[in-house]
Design a protein around this motif. Structure first.
Motif, PDB file in Angstrom:
ATOM      1  N   SER A 187       0.737  -1.251  -0.116  1.00 47.65           N
ATOM      2  CA  SER A 187       0.112   0.071  -0.193  1.00 47.65           C
ATOM      3  C   SER A 187       0.849   1.223   0.044  1.00 47.65           C
ATOM      4  CB  SER A 187      -0.907   0.069   1.418  1.00 47.65           C
ATOM      5  OG  SER A 187      -0.130  -0.191   2.212  1.00 47.65           O
ATOM      6  N   LEU A 188       2.051   1.223   0.699  1.00 50.40           N
ATOM      7  CA  LEU A 188       2.675   2.302   0.769  1.00 50.40           C
ATOM      8  C   LEU A 188       3.135   2.775  -0.956  1.00 50.40           C
ATOM      9  CD1 LEU A 188       5.272   1.582   3.751  1.00 50.40           C
ATOM     10  CD2 LEU A 188       3.249   3.086   3.546  1.00 50.40           C
ATOM     11  N   GLU A 189       3.552   1.807  -1.641  1.00 51.38           N
ATOM     12  CA  GLU A 189       4.074   2.062  -2.962  1.00 51.38           C
ATOM     13  C   GLU A 189       2.826   2.507  -3.770  1.00 51.38           C
ATOM     14  OE1 GLU A 189       7.535  -1.212  -3.279  1.00 51.38           O
ATOM     15  OE2 GLU A 189       5.460  -1.866  -3.936  1.00 51.38           O
ATOM     16  N   ASP A 190       1.767   1.874  -3.567  1.00 50.10           N
ATOM     17  CA  ASP A 190       0.674   2.013  -4.409  1.00 50.10           C
ATOM     18  C   ASP A 190       0.083   3.454  -4.142  1.00 50.10           C
ATOM     19  OD1 ASP A 190      -1.261   1.319  -6.536  1.00 50.10           O
ATOM     20  OD2 ASP A 190      -2.686   1.477  -4.589  1.00 50.10           O
ATOM     21  N   ARG A 191       0.159   3.988  -3.030  1.00 51.07           N
ATOM     22  CA  ARG A 191      -0.187   5.145  -2.750  1.00 51.07           C
ATOM     23  C   ARG A 191       0.612   6.424  -3.309  1.00 51.07           C
ATOM     24  NH1 ARG A 191      -2.586   8.725   0.984  1.00 51.07           N
ATOM     25  NH2 ARG A 191      -0.771  10.097   1.817  1.00 51.07           N
ATOM     26  N   LEU A 192       1.692   6.096  -3.391  1.00 48.85           N
ATOM     27  CA  LEU A 192       2.649   7.190  -3.965  1.00 48.85           C
ATOM     28  C   LEU A 192       2.486   7.210  -5.384  1.00 48.85           C
ATOM     29  CD1 LEU A 192       6.430   6.580  -2.480  1.00 48.85           C
ATOM     30  CD2 LEU A 192       4.656   8.472  -2.325  1.00 48.85           C
ATOM     31  N   ILE A 193       2.176   5.979  -5.971  1.00 48.62           N
ATOM     32  CA  ILE A 193       1.845   6.081  -7.472  1.00 48.62           C
ATOM     33  C   ILE A 193       0.666   6.503  -7.782  1.00 48.62           C
ATOM     34  CG2 ILE A 193       1.669   4.406  -9.374  1.00 48.62           C
ATOM     35  CD1 ILE A 193       3.121   2.522  -7.899  1.00 48.62           C
ATOM     36  N   LYS A 194      -0.339   6.492  -7.132  1.00 46.54           N
ATOM     37  CA  LYS A 194      -1.767   6.787  -7.068  1.00 46.54           C
ATOM     38  C   LYS A 194      -1.549   8.512  -7.091  1.00 46.54           C
ATOM     39  CE  LYS A 194      -4.978   6.614  -3.913  1.00 46.54           C
ATOM     40  NZ  LYS A 194      -5.682   5.976  -2.986  1.00 46.54           N
TER      41      LYS A 194
END
Ligand SMILES: C[S@@+](CC[C@H](N)C(=O)[O-])C[C@H]1O[C@@H](n2cnc3c(N)ncnc32)[C@H](O)[C@@H]1O
Length: 323
Positions: free
Chosen positions: A251-258
């Motif tokens: 989730s930490l990575e997906d949030r940055l991408i989003k």
């Protein structure tokens, strides 16, 4: 570069990622996380002999696997391999005069299955190995340096921020007590200590060391800073109608991408690499992005059955609009 195990990695969301890039013969494409070459192979097929693929991986083991697998394509110049981190992608593309010329830029973030499975790399809490965890073992700090050297306060923050571990402080304190007796050297010593020090539900599917190992890996490899650098290179490097597709696993990575994709689509330039030589007119063009899917793609039942490790994968895609 050799290892105790063969390099076997099942490529995640292969067709979905490749289809999303809109590649045609003659295009330029970049695979930022080449690994075993699963996505790279697909890029090569789609851009054909008149196109060109740049494949990047900072891990020397992956580099040696890629060199052997793609000897023909490297020889013909259809493929170029770069052993650099994401933070150098913009500069490498700039040196090759490829800024603004890339149709497809993709990444499949994180570590590969063989990196995880090779005990001597130290990524796994289930396999006995040195506390290393570096993707590029030629440089940087190791997981052992952190657990043997950091203060309780710094470790607590790390386990909480990057591991989202609710028992971060308790674990950090237990590590401090144990290392005063004997410094940590092996993954299993750390995993056992964590298991003994936390309250966890007997039937929880997750090993109690999962979150701490994730946090250590993120810190050792600067994974979030690296991802930020990759996201900054998206705007300038794509050509008009070019696309960027990124798979992430937590989730930490997906949030940055989003958030970075949303910022690009809303016209903010803060996610653009300021080191690149681009003019104000070009900056203005960078403001035109479209998010291709408002919700990320995830693996279907067939893929999940074949490759349970794909279960948390999320694919997000953005397109740089034309005139
Ligand atoms: C999940 S694997 C990619 C697997 C690949 N798509 C395939 O199908 O074989 C991720 C790869 O990216 C590399 N990697 C991760 N972060 C990186 C970074 N910041 N810079 C360069 N390579 C990185 C890792 O070494 C690893 O080999």
């Amino acid at each position: 570069m050799t290892s105790s195990i063969p390099f076997e990695h099942i490529t995640v969301l292969r067709e979905e990622l490749l289809d999303s890039l809109g590649l045609t013969p003659g295009d330029y494409a970049v695979d930022c996380t080449a690994g075993g070459g699963g996505h790279t192979q697909g890029l090569l097929e789609r851009v054909g002999p008149t196109g060109k693929v740049i494949a990047i991986d900072r891990d020397p083991w992956a580099q040696s696997v890629l060199k052997a697998r793609f000897a023909k394509e490297l020889e013909s110049g259809q493929l170029e391999l770069l052993a650099v981190p994401f933070s150098q992608i913009s500069a490498e593309l700039s040196q090759r005069n490829l800024v603004g010329k890339i149709q497809g830029l993709c990444a499949d973030i994180g570590v590969s299955s063989p990196q995880l499975d090779a005990a001597e790399r130290g990524f796994s809490f289930a396999k006995d190995g040195p506390l290393d965890m570096r993707m590029d073992q030629t440089q940087g700090i190791t997981a052992g340096d952190i657990v043997n050297g950091w203060s309780v306060q710094d470790m607590s923050r790390l386990f909480r921020d990057y591991g989202e571990d609710p028992q971060a402080r308790r674990i950090a304190q237990a590590i401090e007590r144990e290392r005063a007796r004997k410094p940590f050297e092996r993954t299993l010593d750390l995993a056992d200590l964590i298991a003994a020090s936390v309250h966890y539900k007997e039937r929880s599917r997750k090993h109690p060391a999962t979150r701490v190992f994730q946090a250590l890996r993120i810190e050792v490899n600067g994974e979030l800073r690296e991802l930020e650098a990759l996201l900054e290179s998206v705007g300038p490097t794509l050509k008009e109608n070019g696309r960027c597709a990124i798979i992430s696993f937590h989730s930490l990575e997906d949030r940055l991408i989003k958030l970075a994709f949303r910022a690009l689509a809303e016209g903010h330039t803060k996610h653009i690499d300021k080191r690149l030589p681009i003019t104000a007119v070009e900056i203005d063009k960078l403001k035109r992005f479209t998010i291709i899917k408002p919700f990320p793609s995830i693996p279907g039942e067939i893929e999940l059955e074949k490759n349970p490790r794909s279960r948390s994968a999320k694919l997000r895609v953005i397109e740089k609009r034309g005139e």
